[in-house]
Design a protein around this motif. Sequence first.
Motif, short mmCIF file in Angstrom:
data_model
loop_
_atom_site.label_atom_id
_atom_site.label_comp_id
_atom_site.label_asym_id
_atom_site.label_seq_id
_atom_site.Cartn_x
_atom_site.Cartn_y
_atom_site.Cartn_z
N ASP A 150 -11.15 34.38 -43.37
CA ASP A 150 -10.75 33.17 -42.65
C ASP A 150 -11.12 31.92 -43.45
OD1 ASP A 150 -13.43 32.12 -41.92
OD2 ASP A 150 -13.55 33.90 -40.66
N THR A 151 -10.60 30.79 -43.03
CA THR A 151 -10.73 29.56 -43.80
C THR A 151 -11.98 28.76 -43.44
OG1 THR A 151 -9.44 28.27 -42.20
CG2 THR A 151 -8.22 29.35 -44.00
N ALA A 152 -12.93 29.36 -42.73
CA ALA A 152 -14.14 28.65 -42.30
C ALA A 152 -15.12 28.51 -43.45
CB ALA A 152 -14.78 29.37 -41.12
N VAL A 153 -14.90 27.52 -44.30
CA VAL A 153 -15.77 27.28 -45.46
C VAL A 153 -16.32 25.85 -45.43
CG1 VAL A 153 -14.85 29.07 -46.97
CG2 VAL A 153 -13.71 26.85 -46.88
N PHE A 154 -16.48 25.30 -44.22
CA PHE A 154 -17.19 24.03 -44.03
C PHE A 154 -16.54 22.87 -44.78
CE2 PHE A 154 -20.07 27.69 -44.14
CZ PHE A 154 -20.39 27.76 -42.79
N GLY A 155 -15.22 22.89 -44.85
CA GLY A 155 -14.50 21.76 -45.43
C GLY A 155 -14.47 21.72 -46.93
N SER A 156 -14.58 22.88 -47.58
CA SER A 156 -14.55 22.93 -49.05
C SER A 156 -13.15 23.28 -49.55
CB SER A 156 -15.55 23.96 -49.57
OG SER A 156 -15.36 24.17 -50.95
N ARG A 157 -12.51 22.34 -50.23
CA ARG A 157 -11.18 22.61 -50.78
C ARG A 157 -11.23 23.63 -51.93
NH1 ARG A 157 -6.85 20.69 -54.05
NH2 ARG A 157 -4.93 20.40 -52.83
N PRO A 158 -12.18 23.52 -52.89
CA PRO A 158 -12.22 24.53 -53.96
C PRO A 158 -12.44 25.94 -53.43
CG PRO A 158 -13.49 22.60 -54.58
CD PRO A 158 -13.12 22.41 -53.14
N ALA A 210 -9.39 29.26 -39.53
CA ALA A 210 -10.56 29.26 -38.65
C ALA A 210 -11.45 28.09 -39.04
CB ALA A 210 -11.33 30.57 -38.75
N SER A 211 -12.22 27.60 -38.07
CA SER A 211 -13.00 26.39 -38.30
C SER A 211 -14.51 26.59 -38.25
CB SER A 211 -12.64 25.34 -37.24
OG SER A 211 -13.09 25.77 -35.96
N GLY A 226 -14.37 35.63 -46.90
CA GLY A 226 -14.79 36.76 -47.70
C GLY A 226 -16.11 36.56 -48.40
N ALA A 227 -16.83 35.49 -48.01
CA ALA A 227 -18.19 35.24 -48.53
C ALA A 227 -18.18 35.12 -50.05
CB ALA A 227 -19.13 36.33 -48.04
N MET A 228 -18.95 35.95 -50.75
CA MET A 228 -19.10 35.82 -52.20
C MET A 228 -17.97 36.50 -52.97
SD MET A 228 -23.16 36.74 -52.27
CE MET A 228 -23.22 36.95 -54.05
N VAL A 229 -17.23 37.37 -52.31
CA VAL A 229 -16.33 38.28 -53.01
C VAL A 229 -15.27 37.58 -53.87
CG1 VAL A 229 -14.58 40.08 -52.69
CG2 VAL A 229 -16.74 40.18 -51.42
N PRO A 230 -14.52 36.58 -53.35
CA PRO A 230 -13.50 35.97 -54.20
C PRO A 230 -14.06 35.35 -55.48
CG PRO A 230 -13.11 35.40 -51.91
CD PRO A 230 -14.46 36.06 -51.97
N TYR A 231 -15.18 34.66 -55.36
CA TYR A 231 -15.76 33.99 -56.53
C TYR A 231 -16.29 34.99 -57.54
CZ TYR A 231 -18.43 30.59 -59.25
OH TYR A 231 -18.91 29.81 -60.26
N PHE A 232 -16.74 36.14 -57.06
CA PHE A 232 -17.30 37.17 -57.94
C PHE A 232 -16.31 38.31 -58.18
CE2 PHE A 232 -21.17 35.15 -56.26
CZ PHE A 232 -21.79 34.84 -57.46
#
Length: 341
Positions: free
Chosen positions: A267-275, A292-293, A220-226
């Motif tokens: 999807d979970t493709a966030v380059f290995g970022s747990r936070p 997703a990877s 979801g790109a920036m949306v969850p954090y913002f």
Amino acid sequence: MRYVDAFNHFFPKRLWEKLESSPGAGQDIGKRMRGIPAIFDLDERFRVMDLFSQHDYSQILSLGMPPLESLGTPEEVLELAKLGNDGMAELVQKYPDRFAGYIASLPMNGPDLAVREAERAFTQAGANGLQIHTNVNGAPLDEERFFPIFEMAAKHNKPVLLHPSRGANMPDYKTEDKSKYEIWWTFGWPYETSTAMARLVFSGFMDRLPNLKVLAHHLGAMVPYFEGRVGPGWDQLGKRTSDEDYSVVLKNLKKRPADYFKDFYADTAVFGSRPATICGLEYYGADKVLFASDSPFDPERGPGYIRDTIAILESLDLTPENRDKINFRNAEKLFGLTPKN
């Protein structure tokens, strides 16, 4: 544990050879793509996938960059799209245990051609969705000429997967000619995806197509954090604008803006970022997130993001039901896959 990788990239053989032999396209795929064998070499792809055989790991395939519409006229791009879609369909048919499905690509610079190719891909070539980039050669997706493409996806109950597209030619500052330090990618791509999501919402596309399913790449790109800006912030749409009356936009929407953003899949493709994974899961919930990877774009050119993403998911305190949803059941449902026994 079964894992269906919902967003990763590959070029079928005939399309790759066509791109390499084309002067413009060959330059666009550039040294990075040629330096990642797992994106075009099937044997290397299988070698990478075999590293995760203990996880019952399979993939939903989609093309890599650049967007096809940037590579020629609509008719030329249609030829590339057909090569890609038919090549993907062949791989899925030939290796069903490896490739659970594929996402079709379209000649988006020719919307009428794109509609026809989408229907062909769905009805004749077994496509499980559409990959659409966040702009079409610089044009926003909420232009009316693109609406029939989204309408076709909704008609066939197939998802649209939003992939960011932005280059160094989009400068970071007005006084400069280009973006520096690959800021166009690191911060520009999440901005691109978030902007495309917002345009689909505020244009009314989502209201006009209530059954449309859209997956926003990279959780979801920036949306969850913002969330605060997307929620209470956009509830005040128009308060910061003096030269246009945006209050009409809110009145015309059937829901508050924040509710539409919750309707997207991610999807979970966030380059290995747990936070980032925790933030995205907290925002969307287990029903809307797919494993997703983004393979094979990790530093190891294939296995890195797959391994890291699986490790993150296995480290989280999830119920067995929610773990199954994220890992494979949401993919089965969204892409219309045949469930495994």
